[in-house]
Structures are given as C-alpha cells and as structure tokens.
Enzyme design. Structure first.
Site, PDB file in Angstrom:
ATOM      1  N   HIS A  60      -5.743 -24.487 -52.543  1.00  0.00           N
ATOM      2  CA  HIS A  60      -7.167 -24.260 -52.850  1.00  0.00           C
ATOM      3  C   HIS A  60      -7.476 -22.766 -52.862  1.00  0.00           C
ATOM      4  O   HIS A  60      -8.238 -22.276 -53.696  1.00  0.00           O
ATOM      5  CB  HIS A  60      -8.061 -24.940 -51.805  1.00  0.00           C
ATOM      6  CG  HIS A  60      -7.940 -26.422 -51.763  1.00  0.00           C
ATOM      7  ND1 HIS A  60      -7.362 -27.088 -50.710  1.00  0.00           N
ATOM      8  CD2 HIS A  60      -8.314 -27.372 -52.644  1.00  0.00           C
ATOM      9  CE1 HIS A  60      -7.410 -28.402 -50.930  1.00  0.00           C
ATOM     10  NE2 HIS A  60      -7.974 -28.594 -52.107  1.00  0.00           N
ATOM     11  N   LEU A 116      -9.041 -27.688 -46.895  1.00  0.00           N
ATOM     12  CA  LEU A 116      -8.494 -26.621 -47.748  1.00  0.00           C
ATOM     13  C   LEU A 116      -7.146 -26.125 -47.245  1.00  0.00           C
ATOM     14  O   LEU A 116      -6.904 -26.027 -46.045  1.00  0.00           O
ATOM     15  CB  LEU A 116      -9.472 -25.440 -47.804  1.00  0.00           C
ATOM     16  CG  LEU A 116     -10.878 -25.729 -48.351  1.00  0.00           C
ATOM     17  CD1 LEU A 116     -11.664 -24.420 -48.478  1.00  0.00           C
ATOM     18  CD2 LEU A 116     -10.853 -26.458 -49.695  1.00  0.00           C
ATOM     19  N   HIS A 117      -6.277 -25.789 -48.197  1.00  0.00           N
ATOM     20  CA  HIS A 117      -4.964 -25.206 -47.897  1.00  0.00           C
ATOM     21  C   HIS A 117      -4.737 -24.064 -48.885  1.00  0.00           C
ATOM     22  O   HIS A 117      -5.629 -23.749 -49.695  1.00  0.00           O
ATOM     23  CB  HIS A 117      -3.874 -26.277 -47.950  1.00  0.00           C
ATOM     24  CG  HIS A 117      -3.884 -27.105 -49.207  1.00  0.00           C
ATOM     25  ND1 HIS A 117      -3.606 -26.582 -50.453  1.00  0.00           N
ATOM     26  CD2 HIS A 117      -4.169 -28.421 -49.414  1.00  0.00           C
ATOM     27  CE1 HIS A 117      -3.679 -27.530 -51.353  1.00  0.00           C
ATOM     28  NE2 HIS A 117      -4.048 -28.659 -50.759  1.00  0.00           N
ATOM     29  N   SER A 148      -3.643 -31.891 -49.428  1.00  0.00           N
ATOM     30  CA  SER A 148      -4.383 -32.206 -48.195  1.00  0.00           C
ATOM     31  C   SER A 148      -3.787 -33.422 -47.512  1.00  0.00           C
ATOM     32  O   SER A 148      -3.920 -33.601 -46.300  1.00  0.00           O
ATOM     33  CB  SER A 148      -5.855 -32.473 -48.509  1.00  0.00           C
ATOM     34  OG  SER A 148      -6.399 -31.362 -49.175  1.00  0.00           O
TER      35      SER A 148
END
Ligand code: PAF
Length: 272
Positions: free
Chosen positions: A34, A30-31, A183
């Site tokens: 997200h 996740l970044h 990602s």
C-alpha cells in the site's frame, strides 16, 4: 494529515482544493505494498488521498468480512509517514445507509477467475470504487497489480462509464522468497507462511515454461493448497490465452487451510 469520517466533511474540504488528487483506495491493514501506491501518487506531485473502508458488499456470506484485520492506528501512522494529505475513513452506515439499493456491475471481465469462485465480489468492488471516485474526485487512482483482475475490471468500468480519471497499476511487492505482500498473509501459521512461497515459485516456472500447468497444480496441492484456479489468460479481455496475444498473465487462487491467497505473473511477448 486531515482525517474525514463523513462524506459531507470530505466534500467541504474537496470543494476548496484546487490541486490534482491522487487516490489510493484500500481496506486498511496497510503494508509496504500500500505504501508503494501512496509513494507512486506522491512522486507524481499529486495531493494524495487514502481511503480505508472494509467494504461488506465485496465479501460473500462465508468469507472473512468480520475477521478482516482492522488496524486503524497503525494505518494512520503509515499514512502519515508516506506523506498522505487526507484520509477518508467512513463507517459502514455512512457508505450503506439503511435502504441503500444501487449497484454498479461490469459483466465480462468479472466473470472468470475470482468471479467464478466469489459470486458478487466484483459487483461489490465496482460499486464501492465508483462511489469513492464520486466522493473523492481524483484525477488519478492507484491500484496494486497483485489484484490484476480487479484492476482490469475497474479500468473497464472507467472506460465504459467515461469517468474523468485515469488508473495506474503498481507492480506487486514481494517478500524475499517471492510471496506477494497481502493483508491476508498475517492469517498464515509459520508453517503455511513457508509453504506459501510455492505460489510464486510455480508461477515463475510456468512463465519460463520450465513447468506444466499440471505439474505446477500438483506441486501446489502437495504444499497443502486447495487450488481454485491456475490459468493463463489474455490481459486484454481475460479470454483464455492462445499464445498469439501481446500480453497474458498466469493467475492463481487457492486456500492454504482457511486463508485464500491470489497472485499472478504477467508475460509479455518480446518485440511487440
Ligand atoms: O483492493 C482492495 O483493497 C479493495 O478491493 C478496494 C479496491 C479498496 C475496494 O474495496
């Protein structure tokens, strides 16, 4: 925050849950992109369910399934901070038990662009997302518009199969130099990371008509990209843009060494 690893445990929780559910399906790693999907769901007052599952059926035999980043602990921290109510984190065996043999396929919007270069990819995506919808039972699901073709394919699936939910596309988050958050950006070397900014620079130049498709393609190749496609298409049906459509998008995919990156910019006709 609840964590469920089996369909049965999730269903037991869901059966007692009366609130409307906002769902964010992901493959983890996740970044902030997200997190923006999770915030969109929370901001609409929805109980928010996140799924994390690296789906093997959407990867080709020579693609990055085994090396796709798996960062569960960090993902759960991000989810907690974003106010997620429940996380569904199944194993491959849970989702694809031995002898699994049922697939969902959209057969039009899935054909061009990534469909051409990643045979079977969208069949894997529609299959897993359809099944996650059946399990999670959301009122609404949120997807990043960086994967615009994926979003259009999934919207078509929801429409064609009369699924009882709506989909929302959330605008792409970008680094200060324009690179779309992904990602897969973590695979890039320092040098390639700098070169990757040329994607958005060329897409915006095409959008403003200050570059031609030929010059943009050449510039990307000069930066080290092996371009797969750079095309403008009508977002209604992904047919090639004619200039007459209300909305089109310019789509890019290419490899920088071993890393495949995609991006797009949407172009809307003014006053329509
Ligand atoms: O966009 C993704 O991360 C994946 O394709 C999705 C929608 C979670 C399905 O595996």
């Amino acid at each position: 925050m609840k964590i469920f690893r089996t369909i049965q445990d999730y269903r037991a929780w869901r059966a007692d849950e009366k609130s409307r559910i906002g769902f964010v399906p992901t493959m983890g790693a996740l970044h902030d992109g997200h997190a923006s999907l999770l915030h969109a769901s929370r901001d609409q007052g929805l109980k928010t369910v996140l799924s994390i599952f690296v789906n093997p059926t959407q990867f080709g035999p020579n693609e990055d399934f085994s090396k796709y980043p798996r960062t569960e602990e960090k993902d759960l921290e991000i989810a907690k901070v974003a106010g997620v109510d429940a996380v569904f984190l199944p194993s491959v065996e849970e989702m694809y038990p031995e002898n699994y043999s049922t697939y969902i396929e959209e057969t039009r919007l899935s054909v061009p662009l990534c469909g051409k270069f990643r045979p079977g990819h969208f069949r894997g995506v529609t299959t897993i997302v359809y099944r996650l919808f059946q399990i999670i039972q959301p009122s609404k699901a949120f997807f990043g518009l960086k994967d615009l073709q994926q979003f259009l394919v999934l919207k078509k699936m929801v429409e064609d199969l009369n699924l009882p939910l709506t989909l929302e596309g959330v605008p792409t988050l970008r680094e200060p130099d324009g690179l779309a958050l992904s990602s897969r950006n973590r695979y890039l070397s320092t040098e390639d990371r700098l070169r990757a900014a040329s994607i958005y620079r060329n897409l915006t130049a095409l959008c403003d008509r200050t570059a031609t498709f030929e010059s943009a393609w050449q510039d990307l190749e000069k930066q080290g990209f092996k371009v797969q496609y750079l095309e403008e298409r009508n977002t209604a049906d992904l047919s090639p843009a004619s200039g007459e459509e209300k909305e089109s998008a310019i789509f890019f995919a290419g490899f920088l060494n071993q890393t495949r990156l995609i991006d797009n910019v949407i172009r809307r006709k003014p006053n329509l």
